[in-house]
Design a protein around this motif. Sequence first.
Motif, PDB file in Angstrom:
ATOM      1  N   MET A 167       0.824  -1.215   0.000  1.00 43.20           N
ATOM      2  CA  MET A 167       0.000   0.000   0.000  1.00 43.20           C
ATOM      3  C   MET A 167       0.862   1.270   0.000  1.00 43.20           C
ATOM      4  N   VAL A 168       1.961   1.261   0.751  1.00 46.88           N
ATOM      5  CA  VAL A 168       2.861   2.426   0.722  1.00 46.88           C
ATOM      6  C   VAL A 168       3.425   2.591  -0.692  1.00 46.88           C
ATOM      7  N   THR A 169       3.802   1.483  -1.311  1.00 42.91           N
ATOM      8  CA  THR A 169       4.309   1.547  -2.684  1.00 42.91           C
ATOM      9  C   THR A 169       3.241   2.107  -3.623  1.00 42.91           C
ATOM     10  N   LEU A 170       1.988   1.720  -3.400  1.00 44.94           N
ATOM     11  CA  LEU A 170       0.874   2.254  -4.189  1.00 44.94           C
ATOM     12  C   LEU A 170       0.757   3.769  -4.007  1.00 44.94           C
ATOM     13  N   LEU A 171       0.937   4.245  -2.770  1.00 48.46           N
ATOM     14  CA  LEU A 171       0.854   5.687  -2.513  1.00 48.46           C
ATOM     15  C   LEU A 171       2.022   6.446  -3.146  1.00 48.46           C
TER      16      LEU A 171
END
Length: 419
Positions: A167-171
């Motif tokens: 999810m951090v990578t997505l952000l």
Amino acid sequence: MAAPDSNSKLLFSLDSYHVTAELGFILPDPLEELPPYYQPWMDIALRVPELVDSHELRFHINEMPLLSSQFLQKHRELRLAHLALSVMTMGYAWQEGENDTVKMLPHNLAVPYWEVSQRLGLPPILTHADAVLANWKKKDPQGPFDMENLELLFSLPGGDSVRGFFMVTLLVELAAVPGLRNIPVVINGVRCGDTEAVATALDAVCQSLQDMTDALKLMQAYVEPSVFYGIMRIYLSGWKDNPCMPKGLVYEGVRAEPMEFSGGSAAQSSLLHCFDELLGVKHEAKSGAFLTRMRNYMPPAHRQLIQDISSRPSLKSFVQQQASERLHQAFQHCVTKLLALRSYHINVVSRFITVPAARARQLRHQRQELEAEVISRAPAALEERGTGGSGIMTFLKTVRDQTKDALLPEMSKETIPHS
């Protein structure tokens, strides 16, 4: 009706590259369900962490029916199928860690996986395009695109840290969107000789690079280094340049010889490739070859975008030819922010890989209370490597240092970030 502008065909735009103005490379509204025929895949893929934990995943996959991929019609169906089959494949290969890997992926998984991969132009292994770009949903569809409101469709062993990592990578991908949107503005501005338009667009790229760095800092809050290193990492690893599976993997029913594919890597994100091509960052020899190979792990339309940006007239040359201090500053700031992002990425890799690797080596050397530490169970073969198979620190520092070469000659050394 007015005649179309004769220049319109020459204008560069993102319309034909599967890139959206709102989400960039992120797949909009990924499907959560496949047609009912494919329920056997979904039933297993959704349970991969627990089935790995109970050592039953390989058994369940071996018993799975062989399904035809012909009923998958739309792009988002194919992406969801590829994601589900990818998660199953990583679990199957690494269920028992580095010591009991498999030589063959069974035909009931390998054949449809290969077919879906061929249709999408992706390799038959878990990629950034699967695990990050197509692996999300909002808890509240009307709510914000943030950590509290985002959930994974499929997970891998590692609990909350898996969600945190993807999810951090997505952000980070989301933070890049305004910068991506401005790449055509830069390219078209260069073509028209519009220095002000180019400078303003570069300001937006610069801000996006800063926002990407800020998003990446969330890793500290949402991912536990010992869990990432000791549990998660092996499930992101591939069967190319990996001592655990030196000959690769046979995809039964597809080809008799083993095939080699790299595991997931940040280098599979199209973002920095696009910004590198725009700013004229050149990667030489070994690191350049690895980055170029990682483009084969991207959706073809995204790969094509990078290629098309690289074929446009040089932005750096344009900047150097203009007598505009404003334009020079905007370009320098962009390269400086890209350098800072790469320096911070080295910092992250040190925290999540280098430091835990040293701890794991120490524990193995001491050979006492090994089970007490999660990181002691990490694969020894991956200590110096990224999941994509690169010698990780050497690679990242080389790439960072080559980014410096894109700076204009008058840039003073004091302003260059370093780690």
